[in-house]
Design an enzyme around this catalytic site. Structure first.
Site, short mmCIF file in Angstrom:
data_model
loop_
_atom_site.label_atom_id
_atom_site.label_comp_id
_atom_site.label_asym_id
_atom_site.label_seq_id
_atom_site.Cartn_x
_atom_site.Cartn_y
_atom_site.Cartn_z
N GLY A 12 1.49 0.24 -52.56
CA GLY A 12 2.77 -0.46 -52.51
C GLY A 12 3.08 -1.19 -53.80
CG ASN A 113 -8.83 -2.66 -50.06
OD1 ASN A 113 -9.92 -2.93 -50.49
ND2 ASN A 113 -8.12 -3.48 -49.30
CG ASP A 143 -1.69 -7.18 -48.36
OD1 ASP A 143 -0.67 -7.82 -48.02
OD2 ASP A 143 -1.83 -5.96 -48.17
NE ARG A 190 -0.35 -3.39 -38.94
CZ ARG A 190 0.46 -3.47 -37.89
NH1 ARG A 190 1.36 -4.41 -37.81
NH2 ARG A 190 0.38 -2.59 -36.92
CD GLN A 300 7.06 -10.38 -47.33
OE1 GLN A 300 6.21 -11.20 -47.05
NE2 GLN A 300 7.81 -9.81 -46.41
#
Lengths: 407, 407
Positions: A12, A113, A143, A190, A300
């Site tokens: 992303g 990741n 994240d 998440r 965001q």
């Protein structure tokens, strides 16, 4: 003979993944004595397999590279392509033949990741086959869930967006303070609640909104939530509650999945409900108070107005540091951030074994979560504040930000 | 004996309604020879009826007034209170007794259509009863739908937010450009499409996203929409479509109402669907392409990062001009904006009869809507560009905007 450099972006987008790209490319172009050509892979490793490669040098001359530094999103495009676990798979020789074809000696992959998983596999395959191509991962993810690093580029700007936006939402919600209301803000994340935790920074004074904050790290109980909301409404007429999209019951069921018995839409599809929407309906039904839910949109992760200078500078510096490490012979490593222990905020760049990073997840420490799972403690605030600091001047025209884009 | 000033805010918040408040208050405080006290009504006329009044003078000394200028939302709080049509209603003498109690000679109300309705009724009641209190409306609405004025304060900053955010959403949507996708952005505007039209400013080059834009002014046909999307996907892999929340079939049915046959949520409530969500489901069902919808949140009306200096300055100036007009004897008027006809953008402030403004609605001219109802023409771009220009430096601490708030 000098080898070539290739760099790609994956996963992303963030507000500063292009700053890392800028860091890699500008450092590599500056080292003309060491490298021949600097390539970008378009749409990551997947695009590279299809021969989508571009020469980055002309972007420096045209000034586009400078513009790339402050452009959100992935300039080179991205992919979500997972390399096979089996290193015997035919895609590996295929890839390494292509590397040879382009004379690649240095491979940089900017991502989270999954991207580190790609770096891990390619470097292991290289070791196995005696290839001397060096593979370096440059971290990126809003994240903030990568292990063995203090934080990740992209998080600071996203946290700044969340804090600033929640502060504005709270101001907006407060204008009818003669009537009680609840505003539920759903924030990305998440499994890790770092970004939602950043909403605590929105408070202008002690006891200010958001009065309640829930992360996926704590088991979410809807009855406790309702009693928290009821109690908070006694103190705050216009309540703002922040939740991670991934809040769950601690036994593997996401709160958004509780809405599974809803109807179908006009077209016969099952209606999908987010956690915020589910809780909105719950509050409406059980507390009968005016309530709305807001899902922070993709901005965001891609707001240029909320760029943190700390974040942007570190993203660029980690890219450049990656080039230095590769030149020094390192491979199978991710650039990591080590925070100095002194009073003043300081980051040292180091390398960590990429195999220890991929497929691991760093969550918010339990002791940083307070208020019986409904608040965030001062340890987080001290951790996060330096990461959102500093303003970036984004080039503008006609009052709007100017962005680089591939023609 | 010198009379006192009272000022209130009403209706939905905007990014610059406090700049208008600043304009009224600072101008009135500067005219010590003319006014005794400057009051703010908390929560508009409704709060005033309950005796919620504050002295504004101390805010000047404390520096809070300067901070109010760049704080989004309604510092004084707001209300949605409609005065009765019948001027014989007992609320009118009650209000005017309160005006007398506070020695009010000048009444300023900052708001949109409904607020101008309040100014109209109060000024008509004053005329009827021979009261010499002067009533002046200061315009405010992100919807830009007030008649007899070139535009309204609040629109410029909201338009800047929409243009900038849609540009960033388009950048975000484009990173997987090897796969087709549709992103539908729903923008505020129930009856007037001004704000949605501003999304056209997001384009970085001709043919860029948003490729399709739909306003409530044009009858919306779902089959034509699907064929527009199908055609646009041929040219643009990652399509961004902007729609007003108020798109409708031209016969009084909102598109969001077409989803009326959907199911109920877990609690037995009918699921409410926005127009964007409805079209997302439609595209998924009929075109089978990856699709998502994004509802721009309340920040389109309260983002301090997207303040337009033109908008902010005009908001403050119109407040100050209102004070001058009231002193000159005007009443039952709204401050309106007249654009100079020259090459360079210039605004003159004038007064217009508030009775001709309240309860009227200005929509986007049909000839500014192009592409058979799916695009916006250059007339709008020329109209809107000057309104979003100029950057405002919002005071910051720790990387976040500092806002004024009532203690």
């Amino acid at each position: 003979m000098k080898k070539n450099v290739i760099v790609g972006q994956s996963g992303g987008p963030t507000a500063v993944i292009n700053a890392s790209l800028y860091g890699v490319v500008s450092e590599a172009l500056a080292k003309e004595a060491d490298f021949e050509k600097v390539y970008g892979m378009v749409n990551g490793i997947e695009g590279f397999l299809n021969g989508q490669v571009m020469d980055m040098k002309p972007l420096e001359k045209s000034g586009e590279l400078t513009l790339i530094r402050t452009t959100p999103g992935s300039y080179l495009g991205s992919c979500r392509y997972k390399l096979p676990e089996d290193l015997e798979d035919q895609v590996y020789p295929e890839l390494f033949e292509k590397f040879a074809e382009y004379g690649i000696g240095y491979f940089f992959y900017i991502g989270g990741n999954d991207s580190m998983d790609t770096v891990s596999k390619l470097s292991r395959y290289a070791e196995k086959t005696g290839s001397d191509i060096r593979f370096i991962g440059i971290p990126k993810t809003i994240d903030n869930d990568l292990v063995h690093t203090d934080h990740t580029p992209g998080f600071g700007s996203a946290a700044k967006y969340v804090a600033s936006t929640v502060r504005e939402i709270a101001v907006d919600a407060s204008v009818y303070d003669n009537k009680k209301s609840v505003t539920i803000v759903e924030i990305m994340g998440r499994h890790a609640g770092w970004l939602t935790a950043a909403s605590v920074l929105a408070r202008k004074f002690e006891g200010d909104n958001p009065a309640l904050i829930y992360l996926p790290e704590t088991a979410f109980d809807t009855e406790k939530f309702l009693s928290d909301v009821r109690a908070a409404l006694e103190k705050t007429a216009n309540l703002v509650v922040c939740i991670s999209e991934g809040i769950n019951d601690g036994k593997g069921t996401f709160i958004c999945e509780l809405a599974s018995d809803v109807g179908v839409d006009t077209f016969g599809h099952k209606m999908l409900t987010g956690s915020g929407k589910y809780l909105e309906n719950l509050v409406k039904d059980r507390l009968g108070v005016k309530v709305r839910s807001i899902e922070l949109n993709v901005c965001q992760r891609c707001s240029s107005a909320m760029l943190s200078d700390t974040d942007l500078s570190e993203a660029a510096a980690s890219g450049a540091y990656g080039v230095k490490c590769a030149l020094a012979g390192e491979t199978g490593k991710m650039i990591a951030f080590r925070r100095g222990s002194g009073e003043a905020y300081r980051i040292d760049y180091v390398t960590e074994d990429v195999n220890l990073i991929c497929n691991e997840e760093k969550t918010v420490p339990a002791e940083w979560i307070t208020g019986n799972g409904s608040d965030i403690g001062k340890e987080f605030i001290e951790y996060a504040l330096p990461l959102i600091r500093g303003k970036v001047e984004v080039p503008k025209k006609d009052g709007l930000p100017l962005f680089a884009y591939r023609r």
